[in-house]
Design a protein around this motif. Structure first.
Motif, short mmCIF file in Angstrom:
data_model
loop_
_atom_site.label_atom_id
_atom_site.label_comp_id
_atom_site.label_asym_id
_atom_site.label_seq_id
_atom_site.Cartn_x
_atom_site.Cartn_y
_atom_site.Cartn_z
N SER A 4 0.82 -1.22 0.00
CA SER A 4 0.00 0.00 0.00
C SER A 4 0.85 1.27 0.00
N ASP A 26 -6.69 3.59 -1.36
CA ASP A 26 -7.39 2.90 -0.28
C ASP A 26 -6.73 3.27 1.03
N GLY A 27 -7.53 3.59 2.03
CA GLY A 27 -7.01 4.10 3.29
C GLY A 27 -6.59 3.02 4.26
N SER A 28 -5.64 3.36 5.12
CA SER A 28 -5.22 2.52 6.24
C SER A 28 -4.62 3.45 7.29
N ASN A 29 -4.35 2.91 8.46
CA ASN A 29 -3.79 3.74 9.53
C ASN A 29 -2.40 4.24 9.20
N THR A 32 -2.65 7.03 6.60
CA THR A 32 -3.16 8.24 7.24
C THR A 32 -2.04 8.92 8.04
N LYS A 56 -14.90 0.12 3.82
CA LYS A 56 -13.57 0.50 3.33
C LYS A 56 -13.41 2.00 3.42
N LYS A 57 -12.17 2.42 3.56
CA LYS A 57 -11.87 3.85 3.64
C LYS A 57 -11.11 4.27 2.39
#
Length: 130
Positions: A4, A26-29, A32, A56-57
């Protein structure tokens, strides 16, 4: 399995090449946390996280330009899935003699190399941005 962080880097580079206003991934910690550091250091204008269907983010990053040139000159991934790169705080490399920023993943979260040196924290060196 997808990388990612590499996907984020490629999207940012491609967006900068065609002078896009924003890019989305696509988001993840971790992504971010990387976006927060990039905003704090002045490399991007802003970012936001939107919720999509199926829980999903999506991370939307607003790119920053100055006189029609991108603020980010280059962005490189240091630690990769096949080869993790760790660094102690005292051996932390300076990115472009301090003009760039290194982004680390630590037990304290995603932080910049400057913060890591000040607080004597080591970790996995994810990116170099200048």
């Amino acid at each position: 399995m997808t990388d990612s962080i590499a996907n984020l880097i490629i999207n940012i580079k491609n967006g900068l090449l065609v002078k896009k206003d924003s890019v989305s991934v696509d988001g993840s910690n971790i992504l971010t946390g990387i976006a927060k550091i990039l905003k704090q250091e002045g490399f991007i204008e802003d970012f936001k996280i939107t919720d999509q269907k199926n829980n999903k983010k999506k991370l939307i990053i607003k790119l920053k330009y100055f006189d029609r040139n991108s603020v980010i000159t280059d962005i490189k991934q240091v630690s990769k899935p096949g080869l993790k790169m760790y660094s102690e705080s005292k051996n932390m490399p300076y990115v472009k003699n301090g003009y760039g920023v290194g982004i680390l993943s630590t037990n304290k979260g995603v932080i910049s190399d400057k913060f890591a040196r000040q607080n004597n924290i080591g970790g996995e060196l994810l990116l170099k941005v200048w």
